[in-house]
Design an enzyme around this catalytic site. Structure first.
Site, PDB file in Angstrom:
ATOM      1  N   GLU A  22      51.600  39.977   9.432  1.00  0.00           N
ATOM      2  CA  GLU A  22      52.318  38.985  10.238  1.00  0.00           C
ATOM      3  C   GLU A  22      53.083  38.005   9.360  1.00  0.00           C
ATOM      4  O   GLU A  22      54.192  37.579   9.692  1.00  0.00           O
ATOM      5  CB  GLU A  22      51.347  38.224  11.139  1.00  0.00           C
ATOM      6  CG  GLU A  22      50.744  39.058  12.266  1.00  0.00           C
ATOM      7  CD  GLU A  22      49.540  39.861  11.819  1.00  0.00           C
ATOM      8  OE1 GLU A  22      49.187  39.803  10.620  1.00  0.00           O
ATOM      9  OE2 GLU A  22      48.952  40.553  12.657  1.00  0.00           O
ATOM     10  N   ARG A 233      42.956  48.470   1.120  1.00  0.00           N
ATOM     11  CA  ARG A 233      43.538  47.388   1.910  1.00  0.00           C
ATOM     12  C   ARG A 233      42.819  46.068   1.653  1.00  0.00           C
ATOM     13  O   ARG A 233      43.439  45.019   1.571  1.00  0.00           O
ATOM     14  CB  ARG A 233      43.454  47.745   3.406  1.00  0.00           C
ATOM     15  CG  ARG A 233      43.949  46.657   4.357  1.00  0.00           C
ATOM     16  CD  ARG A 233      45.437  46.447   4.219  1.00  0.00           C
ATOM     17  NE  ARG A 233      45.952  45.531   5.229  1.00  0.00           N
ATOM     18  CZ  ARG A 233      47.227  45.229   5.369  1.00  0.00           C
ATOM     19  NH1 ARG A 233      48.115  45.772   4.560  1.00  0.00           N
ATOM     20  NH2 ARG A 233      47.629  44.394   6.299  1.00  0.00           N
ATOM     21  N   GLU A 281      51.414  43.434  -5.242  1.00  0.00           N
ATOM     22  CA  GLU A 281      52.131  44.379  -6.099  1.00  0.00           C
ATOM     23  C   GLU A 281      52.465  45.694  -5.418  1.00  0.00           C
ATOM     24  O   GLU A 281      53.336  46.419  -5.877  1.00  0.00           O
ATOM     25  CB  GLU A 281      51.298  44.692  -7.350  1.00  0.00           C
ATOM     26  CG  GLU A 281      51.423  43.691  -8.464  1.00  0.00           C
ATOM     27  CD  GLU A 281      50.996  44.295  -9.790  1.00  0.00           C
ATOM     28  OE1 GLU A 281      51.816  44.307 -10.716  1.00  0.00           O
ATOM     29  OE2 GLU A 281      49.844  44.748  -9.891  1.00  0.00           O
ATOM     30  N   ASN A 305      52.058  49.316   7.586  1.00  0.00           N
ATOM     31  CA  ASN A 305      53.522  49.352   7.607  1.00  0.00           C
ATOM     32  C   ASN A 305      54.077  50.510   6.770  1.00  0.00           C
ATOM     33  O   ASN A 305      53.952  50.505   5.546  1.00  0.00           O
ATOM     34  CB  ASN A 305      54.055  48.018   7.078  1.00  0.00           C
ATOM     35  CG  ASN A 305      55.546  47.877   7.279  1.00  0.00           C
ATOM     36  OD1 ASN A 305      56.226  48.797   7.713  1.00  0.00           O
ATOM     37  ND2 ASN A 305      56.074  46.706   6.951  1.00  0.00           N
ATOM     38  N   GLU A 308      57.924  49.958   4.028  1.00  0.00           N
ATOM     39  CA  GLU A 308      58.140  49.460   2.665  1.00  0.00           C
ATOM     40  C   GLU A 308      58.562  50.568   1.690  1.00  0.00           C
ATOM     41  O   GLU A 308      59.540  50.407   0.963  1.00  0.00           O
ATOM     42  CB  GLU A 308      56.898  48.724   2.187  1.00  0.00           C
ATOM     43  CG  GLU A 308      56.653  47.436   2.981  1.00  0.00           C
ATOM     44  CD  GLU A 308      55.298  46.816   2.717  1.00  0.00           C
ATOM     45  OE1 GLU A 308      54.491  47.437   1.999  1.00  0.00           O
ATOM     46  OE2 GLU A 308      55.050  45.709   3.232  1.00  0.00           O
TER      47      GLU A 308
END
Length: 397
Positions: A22, A233, A281, A305, A308
């Site tokens: 977000e 994650r 990173e 996502n 990227e």
């Protein structure tokens, strides 16, 4: 508990972005607001420490970055006295009942932007419609990602005249670009030579690391220069992943322990798996990937996502559980801009095929990049919708 550092602000915009995802999606909108209205002051609140750290380092437009207070009327009363916002912007779907009621009582408009109602959460919202309907009426404007999201938020109680479809702002995310010299420096910082085949596994969850390490061992005999960049994650899982690496007897190292210089060409100690234990990173390291796997998708987490790596025209794969990015993953698979795999066997089959066929993976990467480019523009649409709320304060002043 509402004990904030001293804030010398004059009626700022309050932006709430729960976590890293977000926070990143607020970035293009806040940059747009500051370009158009440079005197606007901004306070950001987050729910997670990683999101808070990301906001502090990435959103330089913010005048203050704080943690979101407990959703209790007495605590919020104290927070509103200190922040004194004139507008609340909520990223995606953070519906805190007392926060919404507090805004309504104080006449503070609330805009939900980049809104979505996931497949997993929709049945629960619908079941509790009798509870949520009261609070949903406190929101001034709903700017949803898709038509399905708009229909769903109306079905759980949002007034239809306040709902709009503005698109997904994640397509407008700011991506880094690199000169060849910078890419070479990134390669050297990982202790690599630059001729390796790199499999990037981004934002993995428990249950996926085992499958990915098993994949690595299957592929390794045919790809002597194969290196995996494994990025859990949540960093509190590092010890868990390290135990798996030890059990599989795969040479590995933490990213933070790597020297900046190149390894010896025939070093027996050269790591085959680099465990990413640093923050912020992963996006730039996608630039080095030969093939990229998006985590949270082989297990029912909902995925992360996939856009990227597409900025770098990388070949992207993800599993069957992409319900947090339902529309994006659907667009990508329909346009052949990413590959959705169905399980462990399919993962092995597809990655092996792609590593052996440069043309096939370049084709997927190019098509994914086209989807990314064609779906940009949500930032402009969202800004156009919220501009009247921004101008109301400026006109009053």
């Amino acid at each position: 508990m509402g004990f904030l550092p001293p804030l010398v602000l004059k009626n700022p915009i309050w932006v709430h972005a729960a976590s890293v995802g977000e926070v990143l999606c607020t970035l293009p909108l806040l940059k747009k607001i500051k370009r158009e209205l440079p005197d606007c002051e901004i306070v950001i609140t987050t729910m997670t420490r990683t999101g808070n750290d990301m906001a502090k380092t990435q959103i330089l437009e913010a005048n203050a970055v704080l943690f979101f207070p407990l959703d209790h009327p007495f605590i919020l009363r104290k927070v509103f006295r200190q922040i004194r916002p004139y507008l609340l912007l909520i990223a995606e779907t953070e519906l805190w009942p007392n926060l919404l009621l507090s805004c309504k009582r104080r006449g503070v408009p609330v805009v939900l932007f980049n809104g979505r109602i996931s497949d997993r959460s929709f049945p629960r919202y619908r079941l509790l419609k009798f509870f949520f309907a009261r609070y949903l009426k406190c929101i001034s404007l709903y700017l949803m990602q898709t038509e399905k999201d708009r229909q769903r938020v109306e079905e759980i109680g949002a007034p239809p005249e306040r709902t709009r479809v503005a698109g997904n702002i994640k397509f407008d995310q700011t991506f880094p670009s690199f000169e060849p010299k910078q890419v070479d420096e990134m390669v050297r910082s990982l202790g690599l030579r630059g001729d390796e085949t790199i499999l990037v596994a981004g934002s993995t969850h428990s249950g996926e690391d085992e499958l990915l390490l098993s994949l690595f061992k299957v592929l390794e005999p045919a790809h002597s220069r194969l290196v995996m960049l494994l990025a859990p994650r949540h960093l509190d899982r590092l010890a868990e992943v390290e135990k798996l690496l030890e059990r599989e007897a795969i040479p590995w190292t933490r990213r933070s322990s790597l020297p900046a210089s190149l390894p010896a060409p025939d070093s027996a100690e050269k790591p085959r798996v680099i465990l990413l234990d640093t923050m912020g990173e992963l996006m730039k390291l996608y630039r080095l990937g030969t093939v990229v796997f998006i985590g949270g998708s082989l297990v029912p987490v909902g995925g992360h996502n996939p856009l990227e790596p597409l900025f770098f025209k990388k070949c992207v794969l993800f599993g069957p559980h992409m319900f947090n990015f339902r529309e994006i993953s659907r667009l990508l698979t329909e346009r052949e801009g990413a590959i959705q795999i169905q399980g462990k066997e399919d993962l092995v089959l597809q990655v092996r095929r792609l590593l052996d066929d440069e043309g096939a993976r370049n084709k997927v990467g190019e098509k994914g990049y086209q989807v990314l480019q064609e779906n940009q523009g949500a930032t402009e649409r969202i800004f156009k919708e919220i501009k009247p709320y921004l101008m109301k304060k400026l006109n009053a002043e």
